[in-house]
Design a protein around this motif. Structure first.
Motif, short mmCIF file in Angstrom:
data_model
loop_
_atom_site.label_atom_id
_atom_site.label_comp_id
_atom_site.label_asym_id
_atom_site.label_seq_id
_atom_site.Cartn_x
_atom_site.Cartn_y
_atom_site.Cartn_z
N MET B 356 0.81 -1.27 0.48
CA MET B 356 -0.03 -0.32 0.13
C MET B 356 0.86 1.47 -0.09
O MET B 356 0.65 2.32 -0.58
CB MET B 356 -1.33 0.41 0.69
N ALA B 382 -1.29 5.55 3.96
CA ALA B 382 -2.22 4.85 3.66
C ALA B 382 -2.05 3.62 5.38
O ALA B 382 -3.33 3.64 5.24
CB ALA B 382 -0.74 2.91 3.42
N VAL B 396 0.14 -2.44 6.13
CA VAL B 396 0.65 -1.70 4.99
C VAL B 396 1.79 -2.16 4.69
O VAL B 396 1.90 -1.47 2.97
CB VAL B 396 0.68 -0.82 5.64
N ARG B 415 -7.21 6.78 -1.91
CA ARG B 415 -5.73 7.39 -2.57
C ARG B 415 -6.42 8.41 -3.78
O ARG B 415 -6.21 9.75 -3.46
CB ARG B 415 -5.00 6.58 -3.37
#
Lengths: 360, 510, 316
Positions: B356, B382, B396, B415
């Protein structure tokens, strides 16, 4: 109902990925099996494999000189592996390290042969830059066509290897022919001024090589460029999506990849051969592919594997002088090792299951 | 003889299938008779397709047994399944693009291969029997999705299948094409075939099936007669709790045109036409839905607006300034921040093998000063996303491809929203997600809408489009068939437009 | 002179034709095998050594075929069953094959009394050029059609059969389907794994025959190290030139054969170029071919769509 279906059958089942420990264990077993297979092969030819392996190891370490020779084998292998690994991370199949080494060596040799009166360190620096540029540009050719037309880079880089090889034979037979050699065409030996200095008994290429290990590691892992390389390698459309200039990245990376190989050529010519020989690359560019793959594209892994491989190379030359067996044994064994490692990857992700009736 | 009531065509007993740690099917038992249409209902990820892939020999069950015509069968590969009379029409067509329809039908069958007319005659004759329209010499890459589906069905029939499995067959069809397919299925049923149809659309279940088997989390939770049930009961069985299947459509005021797309035409790399004279206005505080059969220009539209594809002609105006051909930096300087959630999440929006943290970098690494990347901000981002959106992940640092579909989409959408865009382009954002995750995504989109973001929503499920969007733009062959008010239109109307009928002047522009 | 040139081109193109046909069989089944050089080298070694010891062309050909097949078996096992990366496996096979060929060659030289290996007379006669009374002496047509050795005819025959196989048989259709879309082929009831193995192994065998030509014919029956010398790589490129069609491979091979012998026939009086340039020529042309084919892309005449991608049925 088909009767055959009642028979047990083998099927492949995906397993949840194994732990790091198990993975290493599997790879070590594969490595051991590869050595065993290589041993079996020599046994078949009528030799004692343990004795042969012993000769190889002792051959590489038996004296200071032997060990220095081993390191000399290692330098070009290590450096060109570091070169190709940049391209491989990008999934650009650069198998043209051989040609890029030659291109670098040719460019550097020009200065070594025709400007050998320049101050020593200036000359070496110029040769260094010339080697990097030569290899880089040679690597840029397939990268240009790949980025522009999606031309198959595997075969293109390969063809460039042979073209580069014939460039050397052209120079050797023609313009750069040593007038001093009678009959047998060869290129003149470099003046001492154009030769690499020795540090601890080996030309200082080994320092550059070790430095490169660290540099390539940092470049790939911690820099913007390195990040771009891995994204392009995983998926070009993701790279485009993230606003990366994919063409530029391919060109840049291949230039650097070729440059490192080019420097390898310069070091090989000025540090080891002391002339431009057609064998300046001598298959190292191909072995580099095996090395970087066996090291899982990790620069420190490459250091380890190329060291092991140079033991094998040096050792098999001793084996040749002792038993008369060809040094090609090294490439046979290298091939076998990679075959086994490639095969063992399967067992990290999958397993075989003997399917019985109805799968119960 | 085969249509009597006691004998099952297929009987599954205690089927269990796992992939690594994931249990796809658990102790599933099911039966179907000849002359019957069974609907296999379940959410995305409930194990419907896995179960049917076991029947068609693509997967092999870990446990359990299968009985065909009362005899135990061991279906170790698709070849075996075909011999037993099972034919599956996969959701993602299994066709060779460069082959003709005929070669696709013939491959893998017995008998000599000749290009003479006799085989062609046989295929045409068979297609007439079931009301299928087929051009034997047409290459698959020249076909529309419904034509490809026809070839798939023909392929199965040619192999003499008596048990047909169709995996989400209507997801790529217009409502009218769906009706036609259902007519064909009924005809096959009347001829004594057993038919299993996999779907997650409740109204289709009620239209076509005789019985419904409901799968939830890999298990069969119930089997009911279609005539004894209704949509609400089915939805409850499918999700496991009473659900309202209504999607919110918050009202916003102050809608202003953000992007004005004018006469946009795009040509694909292979020379085919992607978009043709597309014009529309994208407004803030509004979800503009885009409907159309797969491959009608949706991808080209998204990628051109996002600046990933070059337009041949036309303009995209922001306050009278054309943003086409401008670099992302220049566009941001104009005051637009654009986010794009592409259709191919792991192949374009994210890098599947990266974690991530590295995926967060995709959007922000360029802002890093210097040569070395500082990963701390993306790690923080993240971790924030995991918390805020409830992303289920071991950490993550786990590669995102290991996450479930819903969580992958949360990472991507999260995101993109985090960069506070004023234009948000989403392509099939709920494809493959279960109902819960889908509703999370709808809510996220509505939240953005309330923040006055202009949203372009490419959808495939017309019911969702009708409920979620404010206006719906319909594409066909890269052309706009019309823009309609979502509150004043019907599925049928949109279906006709998807098939190429133009509706002029419906757009309620300023 | 020109007739002589054409006939020499056919001779020089024959090993390429074997390699190209073999690689086409690989790629049609969806496997990009970069191990052609290695399989040819293994065939070269086995063919020569079998011929040397048994003095029989049949045994030599059989040994070459089996050796090529053995190389292919390693590749097939790793890429089909173990799903290893095709590029790396192929490259490794090339390095391994060339290595083992030269290793065994040097081993045999070491154990031979005169330090040379030369094929015995009986087999040399068997692989010498055909001489059919009445036909071979016809001007122009005689040398162009009836004065080759058995390998040349065998290569052309195999390529022809291969063409018929892919264009006109059901099995050929099935193999093409596998190369294009193994998932579709599998779902259609085609036995993907079995057919892949068969095609890869036979293709490898054919490459092995090409290798035997290199070691037994080119150097006049005397063993030299590195007999294949890059021809396998040109063959891989020729597959692209022939756009995956065995018939076109025949012409392609002979055209490339012509380039490789140009230096002996090109009148030096017109333009005098260094020998190295002629040696480079086939490789330059190949590179050009790669570029040109990549510039003009068509929907048909393309590499099989799934070439290079391994197939696992239960992939999700």
């Amino acid at each position: 109902m088909n009767k055959k279906s009642y028979l047990p059958f083998i099927r492949i089942v995906k397993i949840s990925e194994r732990s790091g420990k198990d993975t290493i264990k599997i790879r070590l077993v594969a490595f051991a099996l590869a050595l065993a297979a290589g041993g079996l092969f020599t046994l078949f030819l009528g030799y004692n494999p343990l004795e042969l392996y012993g000769t190889i190891i002792s051959g590489a370490f038996r004296s200071k000189m032997a060990f220095q020779a081993t390191i000399r084998f290692m330098v070009p292998l290590l450096m060109s592996s570091l070169g190709v690994v940049l391209a491989f991370k990008m999934k650009f199949w650069n198998i043209g390290a051989e040609g890029q080494i030659i291109a670098g060596a040719v460019c550097a040799s020009y200065f070594a042969l025709f400007h050998d009166t320049w101050p020593h360190f200036l000359l070496l620096l110029v040769m260094f830059i010339a080697g990097a540029l030569g290899g880089g540009l040679w690597g840029l050719i397939p990268a240009y066509f790949k980025s522009k037309f999606d031309t198959n880079e595997t075969l293109f880089t390969l063809m460039l290897n042979y073209i580069a090889l014939h460039v050397i034979t052209y120079l050797r037979d023609g313009p750069w022919k040593d007038p001093g050699s009678s009959g047998f065409p060869k290129i003149a030996r470099f003046a001492p001024n154009a030769q690499l200095d020795k540090v601890l008994g080996v030309h200082f290429g080994w320092i550059i090589a070790l430095l490169l290990v660290v540099l390539v590691f940092i470049y790939l892992k911690y820099t913007k460029h390195g990040y771009e390389i891995s994204v392009v390698g995983e998926s070009k459309s993701t790279a485009r999506y993230a606003g990366m200039n994919v063409k530029k990245i391919i060109l840049r990376t291949m230039f650097i990849s070729g440059s490192i190989c080019g420097i390898t050529g310069m070091i090989q010519a000025a540090g080891s051969d002391m002339t431009l020989a057609s064998s300046v690359a001598g298959g190292v560019g191909f072995t580099a592919i095996i090395v970087s793959w066996l090291a899982y594209l990790n620069p420190f892994g490459i250091l380890l594997v190329s060291f092991l491989f140079s033991i094998l190379e040096k050792g098999s030359s001793v084996m040749q002088s002792t038993y008369g067996l060809s040094t090609y044994f090294a490439s046979v064994l290298q091939g076998i090792i990679l075959f086994f490692i490639l095969g063992c990857e399967f067992f990290i992700r999958y397993k075989f299951v003997l399917g019985k009736k109805g799968g119960r | 003889m085969r249509t009597n009531d006691t004998n099952y065509a297929i009987e599954l007993k205690g089927i269990t299938k796992t992939f690594g740690k994931v249990i796809a099917n658990e102790n599933v038992s099911l039966g179907i008779k000849y002359g019957e249409i069974l609907a296999l209902l379940g959410e995305n990820g409930s194990g419907k397709t896995t179960l049917m892939n076991i029947l068609s020999g693509i997967y092999y069950a870990d446990e359990g047994s299968i009985y065909i015509d009362g005899k135990e069968a061991f279906i170790t590969n698709p070849h075996e399944a075909i011999k037993l009379g099972i034919g599956m029409i996969h959701q993602h067509f299994r066709l060779v693009e460069v082959f003709s329809a005929m070669d696709n039908i013939l491959m893998g069958t017995r008998g000599r291969y000749s290009k003479t007319g006799a085989l062609k005659e046989k295929i045409l004759e068979m297609s007439k029997k079931f009301g299928l329209e087929i051009e034997p010499d047409k290459k698959v890459y020249n076909m529309s999705v419904s034509e490809k589906q026809t070839v798939e069905i023909m392929k199965v029939l040619y192999r003499g299948a008596r048990i047909l499995i169709l995996d989400e067959p209507t997801s790529v069809l217009t409502p009218q094409e769906t009706a036609k397919l259902f007519a064909i299925l009924r005809r096959m049923k009347d001829q004594g075939n057993a038919i299993i149809i996999i779907t997650h659309k409740l109204h289709e279940v009620l239209t076509i099936s005789d019985r419904v088997a409901i799968l939830r989390k890999g298990k069969v939770v119930d089997t009911v007669r279609t005539k004894d049930t209704n949509e609400r009961q089915l939805a409850e069985l499918m999700v496991g709790r009473p659900v309202s299947l209504e999607i919110n459509r918050p009202e916003t005021t102050n809608k202003k045109t953000v992007l004005n797309v004018v006469d946009l035409s795009v040509v694909n790399q292979d020379g085919t036409r992607g978009l043709n004279n597309v014009s529309f206005k994208l407004k803030s505080g509004e979800i503009l839905g885009v409907a159309g059969v797969a491959g009608s220009g949706q991808r080209e539209l998204c990628e051109t607006i996002a600046g990933l594809m070059e337009a041949k002609t036309g303009a995209i105006l922001y306050k009278k300034e054309n943003i086409l051909g401008k670099s992302p930096d220049e566009i941001i300087n104009l005051g637009i921040s654009m986010s794009f959630v592409p259709e191919d999440r792991l192949g374009m929006g994210l890098v599947g093998s990266m974690d991530m943290v590295d995926n967060m970098l995709l959007k922000s690494y360029k802002k890093n000063k210097g040569f070395i990347i500082d990963k701390k901000p993306s790690r923080k981002l993240a971790e924030e996303l995991v918390e805020k959106l409830g992303i289920i992940t071991p950490g993550v640092e786990t590669p995102v491809r290991m996450l479930s579909g819903g969580n992958v989409q949360k990472v991507l959408l999260g995101r993109e929203i985090e960069s506070e865009p004023n234009v948000l382009i989403t392509a099939y954002p709920v494809r493959g997600l279960d109902i819960n995750s889908s509703y999370v995504i709808y809510d996220l989109l509505n939240e953005q809408k309330k923040k006055n973001v202009a949203i372009l929503f490419i959808g495939e499920d017309l019911d969702v489009l009708l409920e979620l969007s404010d206006r719906i733009l319909v594409l066909c062959h890269g052309e706009v068939m019309g823009i309609v008010d979502a509150k004043n239109t019907s599925k049928e109307e949109i279906g006709l437009m998807m098939a190429g009928k133009k509706m002029e002047g419906v757009d309620s522009d300023e | 002179m020109f007739v002589k040139f054409l006939s020499a081109a056919v001779f020089a193109g024959t090993p390429l034709l074997f390699g190209t046909t073999g690689e086409i069989m690989n790629e049609k089944a969806g496997h990009l095998n970069l191990g052609v050089e290695g399989m040819m080298a293994m065939g070269a070694c086995a063919g020569f050594m079998a011929g040397f010891f048994y003095d029989s062309i049949i045994i030599a050909l059989l040994a070459a075929f089996l050796a090529g097949m053995l190389g292919a078996l390693i590749y097939a096992l790793l890429t089909i069953t173990f799903m290893a990366n095709q590029n790396v496996t192929g490259l490794t096979l090339s390095i391994f094959g060339v290595g083992i060929c030269n290793f065994v060659g040097e081993f045999m030289l070491l154990n031979s009394p005169s330090n040379t290996l030369k094929l015995p007379e009986h087999i040399t006669a068997q692989i010498s050029n055909l001489n059919i009374p009445g036909l071979s002496t016809v001007p122009v047509f005689g040398p162009l059609l009836f004065q080759y050795n058995i390998f040349v005819y065998l290569a052309a025959l195999i390529a022809l059969i291969c063409g018929i196989y892919y264009n006109h048989t059901k099995t050929g259709l099935n193999v093409r389907a596998i190369g294009e879309n193994p998932g579709a082929a599998d779902a259609a009831g085609i036995k993907v794994t079995k057919l892949k193995y068969i095609n890869l192994l036979v293709g490898g065998g054919i490459c092995g025959l090409g290798g035997a030509y290199c070691s037994m014919i080119i150097n006049g029956g005397v063993w030299m190290n590195n007999p294949v010398n890059g021809q396998g790589w040109i063959a891989v490129a020729l597959v692209i030139f022939a756009s995956w069609k065995p018939y076109r491979a025949i012409f392609g091979s002979f055209i490339f054969g012509a380039f490789s012998i140009l230096k002996y026939y090109f009148p030096k009086t017109i333009i005098s170029l260094p020998n190295a340039f002629y040696d480079m020529l086939p490789f330059i042309i190949t590179a050009l071919v790669l570029v040109i084919t990549s510039i003009r892309k068509s929907k048909e005449n393309q590499q099989p769509a799934s070439c290079g991608v391994n197939y696992y049925r239960e992939e999700r």
